[in-house]
Every structure is written in C-alpha cells, then in structure tokens.
Design a protein around this motif. Structure first.
Motif: not given
Length: 507
Positions: A131-139, A107-111, A161-167
């Motif tokens: 973070a969980a929502a972004a990870l879900a989008r990233a599969g 979570a800290q890495n994604v955020m 990739i989840a970090r990129c989607l969050l951005a």
C-alpha cells in the motif's frame, strides 16, 4: 497539455465505445455515443449535468449495461456484466464521491480486494508495504495506519488512485477529480496524470472546470442531451466555444460583484458577529453585515472548513456567536439552525441529502428541525418545496429519489432547504462543487440575489475565480490561521501567496 506518447501514435484505442445508447423508462439519456480512448492520451468528456456523462462512465465500468452499441478492448468486443469484469479488463474509475471505507485503515482501503494472505490469515505487514508503495506512486505520503475520516478529500482521492495503480489499470476514468482540490492539489494531480500517460495509461477526464480541461487534456468530447456535439483536439478549441457547445447558448462567467454592493453592505447592520473564534494559535473576531458575502479561501487542509464548522457548533471550543446583537450561546448544528444559521456542507451526498427520498422531503428536513418537530406531512413537504423552489430551476423528476438527480440539481435542492428555514445567515462550503457551467451561473446569481435581499453569507471555496466573483471581502486561511483579509479586487496571485504555508511564502 500532455505530449502524445509513441503508443498513442499507433492510433489503436485501448477502449472504444461504438453507438452506446441507454434509456431509463421512456427517457433516453445516452444516444449513440462514440468514444475512443487512446493509450498515453487524456480524453476529456464535458457537458452539463444531465448530459449523460455519469451514465457513460457507468457503462464503461460495468455498472450499467447499454441497450444498444458495443464496447471494444484492444479492438475485440467485450461485455462488462459487472464492475468486476471492468477490473479484470484493467479499467479503473475514481468517482467524484470517493469509495473509501472510514472504518478501514488507509492500507486496508488501498488493498481492498487484493489483500495479502499468509495461509488463512491476512498479512498486514506485507499489505502495508504494498500500500505504501502504491501511495508513493500516487504521490501520497499519508500514514498507512491512518483512517480516511481523519484525512482531507484530496488525501482520500490519492488512496483510491493508489488502489487503481495497484490494479495496474490501463484505462483510468477520473470523475470530477479536481472538484474538492485547491490549486496546489490540482497541480499535483496534473503531474501525476502526465506520469501515468507517459507510461501508456489512457485517461478519461470528466470535469466541469474547463481551465483544467485545457491544461490536462489532449482531446475533448462535448455532450449535450445525451449526444456528442463535438470532438476535437484541445488545441483546436477554447472554453468559450466549449461552453456554447455544452449549453447551446453563450454564458458570461466573467462578471464580478459590484463594488457598490460591497460598499452598501458595509453600511448595513451587523447580522453575524464572531468574537474569540478559536484558531490554531490565536482567535478570530469577524463581523458580517446584512447583504455581505465574505469569502474564505485556502488550500485543502488549511483549516478553512474547520473555521466554518466552529460557527455552526461542530465541534465548539469557545468564543461567541452573536446573531442580530444576541449571543446565541454554545451551539450545535440543530441550535445553530434554530438561531437562523443555515449550512450547506461540502459533501452533499454524505452530509446533506437523504438520497433515497424525494426533493420535497429533503427540502422539508431543516424546517422540521428549526420548528422542533419530528414528523412531516406530504402537504407540508409540498408547500415548503414549492415555496423554496420558486427561485430555482430544478430539472429532473422532483418526486423521485433525489439521488437520481444530477449534481447541480441536488445542490439546488440543498439550497432550497436552506431558504425554507428563513435564515438570517447562510454558511456555504463549496457551493458549486461538481456542478456544471450553467448550474454554477444560476447558483452564483441566486447567492447574489440573496445577499441583495439582506442575508449575511459566509462562503468557503477552493476555486479562487469563484471567491473573486462573489465576495465583497476575502479571508485567506493557511495552517489553521487567518493570514490576511483582502478586498475582492485583490489579484489572484496575492491570494495564492497568502494561502501558502509560511515556509513557502517568498517576498
């Protein structure tokens, strides 16, 4: 192949490079590059190591600044002074060497850089939910409280990739995204890329795996020596043509190891013998003959890397390792090297090379460990380097920091280090990960020559064509168990079936 979206039909690039030129010292590495990234399209960028791909990526994301040329975002000229400027422009990059921090949770890495605060304090619960929502989008369904060091490279990639989607990235640059993935992970990534382009995201796909370029990309730009050789729709080209344009010559990548070589090696003495090697629910006995290449195939997370880590003693939980008939006892990596076992790790930058040191220094390291010494001289470095590199074709400045060499040349330096120890056994984890077509063929030919000279070789690879191309016989690993041993003539689909978890195998 992707189907162009309505957004792409407008023909207006999200990001455009015009005449980008970049030199380092007297060497011009990028020369007048034009590149247009359209919304809802996958644009592949291919070329040999050293062709300029990495420098182009760095200019598109603000790490390097062009000497000449300009960048346009939605038709307006922009200047990217730093990666933060690219992030503000919603340009995101997933590098081959993943930028995750092992000491932080998933979570800290994604955020990272987008932490949620409640007053002066971090709101960990809210961050974990986002973070969980972004990870879900990233599969990805990975635990947000896990740590990257405990995850596979495929899982770590989804974090980035989840970090990129969050951005809310509009341009997503994927640098060798499939280099560490197995077939199923590649298929999952292809699905994700199609979902992103369907929403209008523009993807720049940088890869050496041409079969994936043909599958995922809409158009392809080919580089050679820092210049654009061709740009055309993927439907109007093929891998053979791309290889010829990349290298300026035709390369035959279809040859397979001779059945006679396998038969001959089976008659030679056993060099490496494993007895009772611990697996998840059983043990493994394996004998590898002089001149034999044993391939180990399996999906990411199957346990294939853990199997070879047991051989080099990291960690060691029992069983016997026997070299030339002698039980070498309980091993750790240094003692394995002293026993004649040389190891090439999967992640060359993290686990293999001292990036700020020269190629001769890096080549000398394993020799020092095997000799039990703590220091080296420049004369020794040069001698070991020259001896080991006689079989290599190293491009670039060998006296400069090895981190500045291309991926293929870094891999050659690691292989040269292995040869400098005069090993009896070579253990390879992804020997051609992230190297170009030409370097891959050179490495394949080197490994065949080493086997022919009598070395015993154990090789892990996520690329089944590579396994089939080089191996005399193949072990398939799934769920921490060896599910079968196969001859090199086995069809690829049979190996894939054996690599699946038991519940997914069908009759």
């Amino acid at each position: 192949m992707n189907t162009p979206t309505a957004a792409a039909a407008s023909g207006t690039p999200v990001l455009e490079a015009r005449g980008l030129t970049k030199s380092f010292g007297t060497a011009r590495v990028v020369d007048g590059i034009h590149l247009s990234l359209l919304p809802g399209r996958v644009h592949a960028l291919v070329g040999e190591n050293g062709a300029g791909k990495s420098t182009i990526i760095k200019m598109l994301c603000g790490v390097e600044h062009p000497d000449e040329g300009e960048l346009l975002l939605d038709g307006e000229a922009i200047t990217l002074h730093a990666p933060a400027d690219a992030a503000s422009a919603r340009i995101a990059t997933v590098y081959q060497e993943l930028d995750v921090i092992d000491e932080l949770t998933v979570a800290q890495n994604v955020m990272l850089g987008r932490e949620v605060r409640r007053g002066p304090f971090l709101d960990d619960r809210a961050s974990a939910r986002l973070a969980a929502a972004a990870l879900a989008r990233a599969g990805s369904t990975v635990d947000t409280q896990a740590y990257p060091r405990d995850l596979s490279l495929a899982q770590q990639q989804r974090i980035v990739i989840a970090r990129c989607l969050l951005a809310e990235a509009r341009v997503l640059i994927l640098d060798e995204p499939t280099a560490a993935l197995g077939p199923h992970e590649v298929d999952d990534l292809a699905v994700l890329v199609r979902e992103l382009t369907a929403s209008g995201v523009s993807v720049l796909f940088v890869s050496h795996r041409l079969e994936e370029v043909m599958e995922m990309a809409d158009e392809v730009t080919v580089l050679r020596d820092g210049r654009v050789v061709s740009h055309r729709p993927v439907a109007e080209t093929d891998p053979a043509r791309i290889i010829q344009e990349m290298t300026g010559r035709e390369l035959d990548l279809t040859a397979v190891r001779s059945p006679a070589a396998a038969a001959a090696s089976a008659e030679r003495p056993v060099v490496l013998e494993l007895r009772g090697l611990p697996m998840r629910e059983s043990t493994l006995d394996l004998a590898v003959h002089a001149g034999e290449i044993v391939g180990i195939a399996g999906l990411a997370g199957s346990g294939r890397t853990r199997l070879i880590s047991h051989i080099i003693g990291d960690p060691w939980h029992g069983g016997q390792v026997i070299i030339d008939g002698t039980d070498v006892g309980r091993l750790d990596p240094a003692r394995a090297l002293a026993a004649g076992i040389a190891f090439l790790p999967e992640d060359r930058k993290r686990d293999g090379l001292v990036l700020e040191q020269s190629a001769p220094f890096n080549v000398s390291l394993s020799g020092l460990i095997r000799a039990g010494r703590r220091w080296t001289s420049r004369r020794d470095d040069t001698r070991r380097f020259d001896d080991a590199m006689q079989r290599m074709s190293l491009r670039g400045n060998p006296r400069g920091p090895v981190g500045r060499l291309s991926g293929g040349n870094q891999q050659k330096v690691l292989l040269a280090r292995l040869l400098a120890t005069d090993p009896r056994v070579i253990i390879l984890d992804e020997p051609t990960r992230g190297v170009d077509i030409g370097a891959k063929k050179e490495i394949w030919e080197l490994l065949e020559a080493l086997a022919d000279s009598g070395l015993a070789i154990v090789m892990v690879s996520s690329e089944l064509p590579e396994i089939l191309r080089l191996s005399d016989r193949i072990l398939v690993v799934a769920e921490g168990q060896v599910t079968g041993e196969f001859p090199a003539s086995t069809p690829q689909h049979v190996l894939l079936r054996a690599a699946l978890p038991a519940r997914e195998r069908v009759a």
